[in-house]
Motif scaffolding. Structure first.
Motif, PDB file in Angstrom:
ATOM      1  N   ARG A  48      -9.146 -76.290  -7.066  1.00  0.00           N
ATOM      2  CA  ARG A  48      -9.550 -76.280  -8.415  1.00  0.00           C
ATOM      3  C   ARG A  48     -10.126 -77.731  -8.836  1.00  0.00           C
ATOM      4  N   PRO A  49     -11.559 -77.898  -8.819  1.00  0.00           N
ATOM      5  CA  PRO A  49     -12.473 -79.031  -8.936  1.00  0.00           C
ATOM      6  C   PRO A  49     -11.733 -79.866 -10.202  1.00  0.00           C
ATOM      7  N   CYS A  50     -11.647 -81.180 -10.415  1.00  0.00           N
ATOM      8  CA  CYS A  50     -11.195 -81.772 -11.677  1.00  0.00           C
ATOM      9  C   CYS A  50     -12.095 -81.431 -12.678  1.00  0.00           C
ATOM     10  N   GLN A  51     -11.419 -81.260 -13.684  1.00  0.00           N
ATOM     11  CA  GLN A  51     -11.781 -80.795 -15.256  1.00  0.00           C
ATOM     12  C   GLN A  51     -12.512 -79.581 -15.216  1.00  0.00           C
ATOM     13  N   GLU A  52     -12.292 -78.603 -14.232  1.00  0.00           N
ATOM     14  CA  GLU A  52     -12.575 -77.329 -14.009  1.00  0.00           C
ATOM     15  C   GLU A  52     -11.417 -76.184 -14.109  1.00  0.00           C
ATOM     16  N   ASN A  53     -11.800 -75.070 -14.280  1.00  0.00           N
ATOM     17  CA  ASN A  53     -10.959 -73.979 -14.274  1.00  0.00           C
ATOM     18  C   ASN A  53     -11.355 -72.984 -13.041  1.00  0.00           C
ATOM     19  N   ARG A  54     -12.488 -73.171 -12.397  1.00  0.00           N
ATOM     20  CA  ARG A  54     -12.865 -72.295 -11.276  1.00  0.00           C
ATOM     21  C   ARG A  54     -12.017 -72.718 -10.216  1.00  0.00           C
ATOM     22  N   ARG A  55     -12.008 -71.662  -9.158  1.00  0.00           N
ATOM     23  CA  ARG A  55     -11.259 -72.199  -7.805  1.00  0.00           C
ATOM     24  C   ARG A  55     -11.924 -71.399  -6.834  1.00  0.00           C
ATOM     25  N   PHE A  56     -12.046 -72.182  -5.794  1.00  0.00           N
ATOM     26  CA  PHE A  56     -12.520 -71.980  -4.549  1.00  0.00           C
ATOM     27  C   PHE A  56     -12.061 -71.979  -3.465  1.00  0.00           C
ATOM     28  N   GLY A  57     -12.188 -71.021  -2.607  1.00  0.00           N
ATOM     29  CA  GLY A  57     -11.475 -70.771  -1.038  1.00  0.00           C
ATOM     30  C   GLY A  57     -12.066 -72.045  -0.173  1.00  0.00           C
ATOM     31  N   ILE A  58     -11.348 -72.708   0.451  1.00  0.00           N
ATOM     32  CA  ILE A  58     -11.554 -73.793   1.538  1.00  0.00           C
ATOM     33  C   ILE A  58     -12.006 -73.092   2.821  1.00  0.00           C
ATOM     34  N   GLU A  59     -13.377 -73.478   3.240  1.00  0.00           N
ATOM     35  CA  GLU A  59     -13.769 -73.201   4.766  1.00  0.00           C
ATOM     36  C   GLU A  59     -14.000 -74.360   5.186  1.00  0.00           C
ATOM     37  N   ASP A  60     -13.255 -74.768   6.557  1.00  0.00           N
ATOM     38  CA  ASP A  60     -13.385 -76.138   6.918  1.00  0.00           C
ATOM     39  C   ASP A  60     -14.352 -76.064   8.192  1.00  0.00           C
ATOM     40  N   SER A  61     -15.653 -75.868   7.543  1.00  0.00           N
ATOM     41  CA  SER A  61     -16.840 -75.610   8.549  1.00  0.00           C
ATOM     42  C   SER A  61     -16.896 -76.600   9.600  1.00  0.00           C
ATOM     43  N   ALA A  62     -16.565 -77.881   9.367  1.00  0.00           N
ATOM     44  CA  ALA A  62     -16.741 -79.137  10.254  1.00  0.00           C
ATOM     45  C   ALA A  62     -15.502 -79.522  11.133  1.00  0.00           C
ATOM     46  N   ASP A  63     -14.520 -78.588  10.961  1.00  0.00           N
ATOM     47  CA  ASP A  63     -13.214 -79.007  11.497  1.00  0.00           C
ATOM     48  C   ASP A  63     -12.697 -80.242  11.258  1.00  0.00           C
ATOM     49  N   THR A  64     -12.698 -80.570   9.860  1.00  0.00           N
ATOM     50  CA  THR A  64     -12.398 -82.059   9.554  1.00  0.00           C
ATOM     51  C   THR A  64     -10.729 -82.371   9.467  1.00  0.00           C
ATOM     52  N   GLY A  65      -9.787 -81.437   9.818  1.00  0.00           N
ATOM     53  CA  GLY A  65      -8.534 -81.588  10.065  1.00  0.00           C
ATOM     54  C   GLY A  65      -7.726 -81.366   8.669  1.00  0.00           C
ATOM     55  N   LEU A  66      -8.376 -80.819   7.533  1.00  0.00           N
ATOM     56  CA  LEU A  66      -8.022 -80.900   6.145  1.00  0.00           C
ATOM     57  C   LEU A  66      -6.911 -79.790   6.299  1.00  0.00           C
ATOM     58  N   ALA A  67      -6.914 -78.650   6.972  1.00  0.00           N
ATOM     59  CA  ALA A  67      -5.728 -77.714   6.924  1.00  0.00           C
ATOM     60  C   ALA A  67      -4.613 -78.385   7.451  1.00  0.00           C
TER      61      ALA A  67
END
Length: 222
Positions: A48-67
């Motif tokens: 959920r981005p700062c100051q927003e109510n929208r929600r987005f699913g994360i797709e780690d397209s570049a294999d950043t290690g975020l997950a």
């Protein structure tokens, strides 16, 4: 001659239609820096981005290690995390989300500290800090700010030098102090908070070497 004029007039609507037709613009989702609250929905990561109510699913397209980084921090008992990434909106829309964010760069992920409420982020080029002893350096277009517990804050001008490989040096000799901050691309974990960033930091102050982590601010070109 009459039949020729009739043929010409019959083609006029076709010519007019050609004149007013315009191609449909192509929508291009350019990479953008996004910060916000990261939570879990089953096995999926939701931002959920700062100051927003929208929600987005994360797709780690570049294999950043975020997950992987998120999984380790969530294992410590956190319900949500702060994440700072770059990516492009698009992709499939999963249940309960407004779309997907395809992440190509991870800047930092943490479960405490300044997050969406950081008043200095947009003006900051680099933020760095370390522990034992504690220190913090903030660099913006106006100068370099060094803060240490129990000592007066030091504000000085600086010279920046970038070297191949993504490392940068910010150095100053002013007010009787000689200091240099080196930042370099490397996974870095804050020894106290567990926050993960993708820049390591080394502060050389009057011959003393202090190590820590760093991340690019909103005024950075990264």
């Amino acid at each position: 001659m009459r039949s020729a004029r009739f043929a010409l007039y019959s083609l006029l609507p076709l010519f007019a239609a050609c004149q007013v037709w315009t191609p449909k613009p192509t929508v291009v989702n350019l990479p953008t820096r996004v910060q916000g609250e990261l939570s879990r929905q089953g096995d999926a990561l939701i931002l959920r981005p700062c100051q927003e109510n929208r929600r987005f699913g994360i797709e780690d397209s570049a294999d950043t290690g975020l997950a992987r980084e998120a999984r380790e921090l969530f294992a410590g008992g956190a319900d949500s995390l702060f994440v700072d990434v770059r990516g492009s909106y698009g992709g499939s829309r999963s249940s309960g989300t407004d779309g997907a964010l395809q992440v190509d760069t991870l800047y930092r992920i943490q479960n405490e500290g300044h997050a969406c409420d950081d008043p200095n982020f947009k003006r900051t080029i680099v933020q760095a800090g370390g522990n034992e002893p504690g220190w913090s350096v903030m660099i913006n277009a106006q100068g370099l700010l060094l803060e240490r517990p129990g000592q007066k804050a030091l504000v000085v001008p600086y010279v920046v030098e970038s070297v191949p490989g993504g490392s940068s040096s910010y150095s100053s000799e002013a007010n009787g102090q000689k200091l240099e901050l080196w930042v370099a691309p490397a996974r870095c974990v804050n020894s106290m908070s567990g926050a993960v960033s993708t820049l390591s930091a080394e502060l050389r102050l009057n011959g003393q070497v202090l190590r820590g982590c760093a991340y690019p601010g909103g005024a950075s070109s990264d």
